[in-house]
Design a protein around this motif. Structure first.
Motif, PDB file in Angstrom:
ATOM      1  N   TYR A   6       0.656  -1.228  -0.050  1.00 20.98           N
ATOM      2  CA  TYR A   6       0.085  -0.076   0.096  1.00 20.98           C
ATOM      3  C   TYR A   6       0.832   1.210   0.004  1.00 20.98           C
ATOM      4  O   TYR A   6       1.877   1.178   0.817  1.00 20.98           O
ATOM      5  CB  TYR A   6      -0.806  -0.002   1.312  1.00 20.98           C
ATOM      6  CG  TYR A   6      -1.678  -1.137   1.324  1.00 20.98           C
ATOM      7  CD1 TYR A   6      -3.100  -1.093   0.330  1.00 20.98           C
ATOM      8  CD2 TYR A   6      -1.506  -2.327   1.990  1.00 20.98           C
ATOM      9  CE1 TYR A   6      -3.823  -2.177   0.487  1.00 20.98           C
ATOM     10  CE2 TYR A   6      -2.338  -3.182   2.214  1.00 20.98           C
ATOM     11  CZ  TYR A   6      -3.249  -3.492   1.383  1.00 20.98           C
ATOM     12  OH  TYR A   6      -4.192  -4.340   1.310  1.00 20.98           O
ATOM     13  N   CYS A   7       0.796   2.100  -0.830  1.00 23.54           N
ATOM     14  CA  CYS A   7       1.567   3.266  -1.041  1.00 23.54           C
ATOM     15  C   CYS A   7       0.782   4.621  -1.047  1.00 23.54           C
ATOM     16  O   CYS A   7      -0.327   4.760  -1.309  1.00 23.54           O
ATOM     17  CB  CYS A   7       2.326   3.100  -2.385  1.00 23.54           C
ATOM     18  SG  CYS A   7       2.948   1.642  -2.853  1.00 23.54           S
ATOM     19  N   SER A   8       1.468   5.504  -0.359  1.00 23.19           N
ATOM     20  CA  SER A   8       0.980   7.015  -0.223  1.00 23.19           C
ATOM     21  C   SER A   8       2.455   7.896  -0.267  1.00 23.19           C
ATOM     22  O   SER A   8       3.117   7.916   0.490  1.00 23.19           O
ATOM     23  CB  SER A   8       0.483   7.084   1.246  1.00 23.19           C
ATOM     24  OG  SER A   8      -0.100   8.316   1.173  1.00 23.19           O
ATOM     25  N   GLY A   9       2.272   8.479  -1.461  1.00 23.41           N
ATOM     26  CA  GLY A   9       3.470   9.242  -1.784  1.00 23.41           C
ATOM     27  C   GLY A   9       4.651   8.625  -2.005  1.00 23.41           C
ATOM     28  O   GLY A   9       4.761   7.711  -2.760  1.00 23.41           O
ATOM     29  N   ILE A  10       5.885   8.630  -1.117  1.00 18.48           N
ATOM     30  CA  ILE A  10       7.033   7.810  -1.070  1.00 18.48           C
ATOM     31  C   ILE A  10       7.034   6.896  -0.158  1.00 18.48           C
ATOM     32  O   ILE A  10       8.091   6.196   0.127  1.00 18.48           O
ATOM     33  CB  ILE A  10       8.211   8.838  -1.131  1.00 18.48           C
ATOM     34  CG1 ILE A  10       8.370   9.553   0.288  1.00 18.48           C
ATOM     35  CG2 ILE A  10       8.406   9.835  -2.236  1.00 18.48           C
ATOM     36  CD1 ILE A  10       9.708  10.300   0.668  1.00 18.48           C
ATOM     37  N   TRP A  11       5.976   6.681   0.484  1.00 17.17           N
ATOM     38  CA  TRP A  11       5.891   5.816   1.682  1.00 17.17           C
ATOM     39  C   TRP A  11       5.006   4.631   1.394  1.00 17.17           C
ATOM     40  O   TRP A  11       4.078   4.595   0.532  1.00 17.17           O
ATOM     41  CB  TRP A  11       5.219   6.422   2.766  1.00 17.17           C
ATOM     42  CG  TRP A  11       5.776   7.200   3.748  1.00 17.17           C
ATOM     43  CD1 TRP A  11       6.108   8.677   3.234  1.00 17.17           C
ATOM     44  CD2 TRP A  11       6.489   6.931   4.924  1.00 17.17           C
ATOM     45  NE1 TRP A  11       6.760   9.435   4.420  1.00 17.17           N
ATOM     46  CE2 TRP A  11       7.184   8.102   5.461  1.00 17.17           C
ATOM     47  CE3 TRP A  11       6.786   5.891   5.926  1.00 17.17           C
ATOM     48  CZ2 TRP A  11       7.954   8.555   6.431  1.00 17.17           C
ATOM     49  CZ3 TRP A  11       7.613   6.163   7.125  1.00 17.17           C
ATOM     50  CH2 TRP A  11       7.926   7.656   7.139  1.00 17.17           C
ATOM     51  N   ASP A  37      11.553   3.133  -6.560  1.00 19.59           N
ATOM     52  CA  ASP A  37      12.197   2.349  -7.400  1.00 19.59           C
ATOM     53  C   ASP A  37      13.435   1.546  -6.680  1.00 19.59           C
ATOM     54  O   ASP A  37      13.437   0.963  -5.851  1.00 19.59           O
ATOM     55  CB  ASP A  37      12.505   3.033  -8.757  1.00 19.59           C
ATOM     56  CG  ASP A  37      11.320   3.553  -9.536  1.00 19.59           C
ATOM     57  OD1 ASP A  37      10.341   2.917  -9.436  1.00 19.59           O
ATOM     58  OD2 ASP A  37      11.311   4.771 -10.104  1.00 19.59           O
ATOM     59  N   THR A  38      14.632   2.013  -7.265  1.00 16.65           N
ATOM     60  CA  THR A  38      15.873   1.604  -6.431  1.00 16.65           C
ATOM     61  C   THR A  38      16.360   2.425  -5.276  1.00 16.65           C
ATOM     62  O   THR A  38      17.313   2.194  -4.775  1.00 16.65           O
ATOM     63  CB  THR A  38      17.066   1.519  -7.654  1.00 16.65           C
ATOM     64  OG1 THR A  38      17.130   2.928  -8.069  1.00 16.65           O
ATOM     65  CG2 THR A  38      16.481   0.670  -8.783  1.00 16.65           C
ATOM     66  N   THR A  39      15.776   3.544  -5.160  1.00 13.45           N
ATOM     67  CA  THR A  39      15.944   4.311  -3.694  1.00 13.45           C
ATOM     68  C   THR A  39      15.109   3.728  -2.591  1.00 13.45           C
ATOM     69  O   THR A  39      15.280   4.759  -1.581  1.00 13.45           O
ATOM     70  CB  THR A  39      15.884   5.731  -4.281  1.00 13.45           C
ATOM     71  OG1 THR A  39      14.544   6.185  -4.438  1.00 13.45           O
ATOM     72  CG2 THR A  39      16.844   6.139  -5.419  1.00 13.45           C
TER      73      THR A  39
END
Length: 69
Positions: A6-11, A37-39
């Motif tokens: 589950y995503c919200s923004g970059i979290w 992605d890779t970060t």
């Protein structure tokens, strides 16, 4: 059983069920990350991911999943 991510923004928040020797020993492993992605950076992992950073910095939806409030 997997639940998420589950995503919200970059979290993001995910749950993975780690099995034991019997069905009674199933234990959820929760993971909270930030980035894309890779970060991706690990914020918390384990059976209790409601740490101070999640409580104060995570978006409301991620905080509810991780902390219940």
């Amino acid at each position: 059983m997997n639940d998420g991510p589950y995503c919200s923004g970059i979290w993001s928040f995910s749950t993975v069920e780690v099995s034991g020797e019997s069905a009674d020993q199933l234990e959820p492993l929760m993971v909270v990350t930030t980035g894309k992605d890779t970060t991706l950076a690990l914020v918390a992992a384990g059976s209790d991911v409601c740490i101070d950073r999640v409580q104060t910095e995570a978006p409301p939806g991620i905080r509810v999943l991780a902390c219940g409030f």
